[in-house]
Enzyme design. Structure first.
Site, PDB file in Angstrom:
ATOM      1  N   SER A  44      -5.242  -6.182   2.210  1.00 22.07           N
ATOM      2  CA  SER A  44      -4.337  -6.259   1.051  1.00 22.07           C
ATOM      3  C   SER A  44      -4.390  -5.000   0.193  1.00 22.07           C
ATOM      4  O   SER A  44      -3.488  -4.758  -0.607  1.00 22.07           O
ATOM      5  CB  SER A  44      -4.757  -7.447   0.183  1.00 22.07           C
ATOM      6  OG  SER A  44      -6.125  -7.322  -0.179  1.00 22.07           O
ATOM      7  N   LYS A  45      -5.463  -4.211   0.334  1.00 19.23           N
ATOM      8  CA  LYS A  45      -5.666  -3.108  -0.606  1.00 19.23           C
ATOM      9  C   LYS A  45      -4.814  -1.876  -0.308  1.00 19.23           C
ATOM     10  O   LYS A  45      -4.809  -0.940  -1.098  1.00 19.23           O
ATOM     11  CB  LYS A  45      -7.154  -2.740  -0.671  1.00 19.23           C
ATOM     12  CG  LYS A  45      -8.055  -3.897  -1.049  1.00 19.23           C
ATOM     13  CD  LYS A  45      -7.690  -4.543  -2.365  1.00 19.23           C
ATOM     14  CE  LYS A  45      -8.335  -3.874  -3.530  1.00 19.23           C
ATOM     15  NZ  LYS A  45      -8.249  -4.678  -4.771  1.00 19.23           N
ATOM     16  N   ASP A  46      -4.073  -1.877   0.785  1.00 16.67           N
ATOM     17  CA  ASP A  46      -3.113  -0.786   1.011  1.00 16.67           C
ATOM     18  C   ASP A  46      -2.083  -0.755  -0.118  1.00 16.67           C
ATOM     19  O   ASP A  46      -1.603   0.315  -0.502  1.00 16.67           O
ATOM     20  CB  ASP A  46      -2.347  -0.998   2.323  1.00 16.67           C
ATOM     21  CG  ASP A  46      -3.200  -0.748   3.554  1.00 16.67           C
ATOM     22  OD1 ASP A  46      -4.397  -0.453   3.390  1.00 16.67           O
ATOM     23  OD2 ASP A  46      -2.669  -0.863   4.673  1.00 16.67           O
TER      24      ASP A  46
ATOM     25  N   THR B  34     -10.243  -0.866  -0.221  1.00 16.37           N
ATOM     26  CA  THR B  34      -9.473   0.031  -1.084  1.00 16.37           C
ATOM     27  C   THR B  34      -9.623   1.451  -0.563  1.00 16.37           C
ATOM     28  O   THR B  34      -8.668   2.236  -0.565  1.00 16.37           O
ATOM     29  CB  THR B  34      -9.962  -0.049  -2.545  1.00 16.37           C
ATOM     30  OG1 THR B  34      -9.844  -1.404  -2.963  1.00 16.37           O
ATOM     31  CG2 THR B  34      -9.127   0.832  -3.462  1.00 16.37           C
TER      32      THR B  34
END
Ligand code: PMP
Length: 458
Positions: free
Chosen positions: A43-45, A75
């Site tokens: 999700s950190k893209d 991240t």
């Protein structure tokens, strides 16, 4: 041609899937938002792209600059991907509990990685927060995205993931369940969803001991979620409830979902699904629970998906007589973990050893329950005696100045043979249950158990 212009265009628009097997004992829908489908597999893209783009726009990040960030890995991967496309260098600072595969992954993208101890407080100069702050100050053209305080982190989730979930569920979502690290994901998505329908319940999934569920933020083993401070990227006003989940439940849930659904998820996805299943109990058939799966299990193959690691940490139980049986059989008056602290005097430590009639004990930083990272050493009556005889002044010195290295560890569910193997090279071993040290077993304990087990009719 149906081809993206560059990898960054493939960030977001991730699929959702129904977890029907995982949800077989509940009435409602259980749907997973699969953030492991992003180019960096997490999700950190999304926040990485949003934070870099915003910093470029207002000049905080200049051409040829260096991105410096304390990150547990995901991240970092997102930042490294955007940096690779846009020509920046990256230096990442990680805590030592991060899986080696994740660090190798960051290095594969060309980033420099500095590993710092988990057991020090955030304001200690060696903590991963302090080291990254120092590098960001001292390096020329350095920029720190500061994901814990950067509003572009939650904004990226508000702008992209929130609308995706709303659209993918045709507005039928009733509950959103999500792990909380920086809080950017839950705050951004939660705010968007509540703006569409204020009755949607937003539920945080938090490791036991972290601040979000009322703990003090002491270390736990699940990665990427839980904190020991309150980041400004977490907006408590959009979170209706926070559910605390133990490492043992997070890991067993992740392993079960992987096998039952064929979906290889990370440990914090296990935390979120475990919390979602608690919430789902008693919900009606038309409730739509969406659970956020931040990353894949590929980064954790040597930890929660490794049976040896799980056994060593006391998460799995072998058949037959185990270390746990040995601990339970012993003197029931013994407190679970006889221990000393590094700032106690040697005199006090000797009194503790005598009071409980034990020969060695771990030295721990906090009151139990503790995790392994808080075990800083051990003391042994023989060593203390030797030191005190040579110099009686030692009695008033702190334990921390004379203690030996930590004892070897053995899992509570491991067979007695595993304890015997550890006790070849040390007089005692620390027993771990669900990642927490709970007892010490000595050679004498083990011999007693073997003698009893071997005796007829005992
Ligand atoms: N799970 C994993 C594996 C993560 O790396 C992160 C990011 N720290 C999260 C969950 C939580 O996301 P957030 O920081 O947005 O709360």
């Amino acid at each position: 041609m149906d081809v993206a212009d560059d990898l960054l265009a493939l960030i977001g628009n991730t699929p959702m899937v129904r977890l029907d097997r995982t949800a077989r004992n509940v009435d409602c829908h259980l749907l997973a938002k699969l953030e492991l489908y992003n180019p960096g597999f997490s999700s950190k893209d999304r926040p990485a792209l949003a934070m870099i783009t915003a910093a470029e726009a207002d000049g905080r990040l200049q051409p040829g600059g260096t991105i410096v960030e304390p990150t547990s890995g995901n991240t970092g991967v997102g930042l490294a991907i955007v940096a690779a496309r846009r020509g920046y260098s990256c230096i990442f600072v990680c805590p030592d509990k991060v899986a080696p595969d994740k660090i190798a992954q960051l290095r594969a993208y060309g980033a420099e990685v500095i590993v710092c101890p988990t057991s020090v407080s955030p304001d200690h100069p060696d903590s991963y927060y302090s080291v990254s702050a120092r590098l960001a100050r001292e390096l020329p053209k350095a920029w720190k995205p500061d994901q814990y305080h950067n509003p572009d982190n939650p904004r990226s989730q508000y702008d992209t993931t929130g609308p995706e979930i709303w659209r993918q569920t045709a507005g039928r979502i009733t509950h959103f369940v999500c792990g909380v690290g920086t809080g950017g994901t839950i705050s951004g998505i939660g705010r968007y969803l509540k703006e569409q329908d204020p009755t949607i319940q937003v539920i945080g999934a938090d490791p036991v001991g972290s601040v979000y569920s009322g703990g003090s933020g002491r270390p736990y083993l699940v990665e990427g979620i839980g904190e020991d401070f309150w980041p400004t990227t977490y907006d408590p006003s959009v979170v209706d409830q926070v559910v605390a989940i133990s490492d043992a439940v997070s890991f067993s849930t992740a392993r079960r979902v992987t096998r039952e659904e064929g979906l290889l998820i990370g440990g914090s996805g296990g935390t979120a699904i475990a919390a979602a299943l608690r919430i789902a109990q008693g919900l009606p058939a038309d409730a739509v629970v969406v659970v956020h799966i931040p990353d894949s299990g590929r980064g954790y193959l040597s930890k929660l998906y490794d049976d040896g690691w799980m056994s060593d940490h006391g998460f799995l139980r072998a058949s037959g007589t185990t270390v746990g049986d040995l601990v339970r059989e012993r003197d029931p008056d013994l407190p679970s973990l006889v221990h000393s602290h590094p700032d106690e005097t040697v005199r006090t430590a000797i009194e503790i050893l005598r009071e409980y009639g034990v020969s060695q004990m771990p030295v721990v930083k906090h009151e139990p329950p503790v995790v392994l990272a808080e075990v800083v050493g051990s003391v042994d009556e023989r060593d203390l005696l030797g030191a005190a005889v040579a110099d009686s002044g030692v009695l008033d010195q702190p334990v921390g100045s004379v203690m030996g290295p930590p004892l070897p560890t053995v899992g509570i569910g491991e067979p007695l043979a595993a304890a015997a193997a550890r006790l070849q090279s040390a007089p005692a071993a620390l027993v771990l249950d669900g990642g927490h040290p709970v007892a010490v077993v000595s050679r004498a304990d083990l011999l007693g158990a073997i003698a009893r087990a071997g005796a007829p009719h005992s």
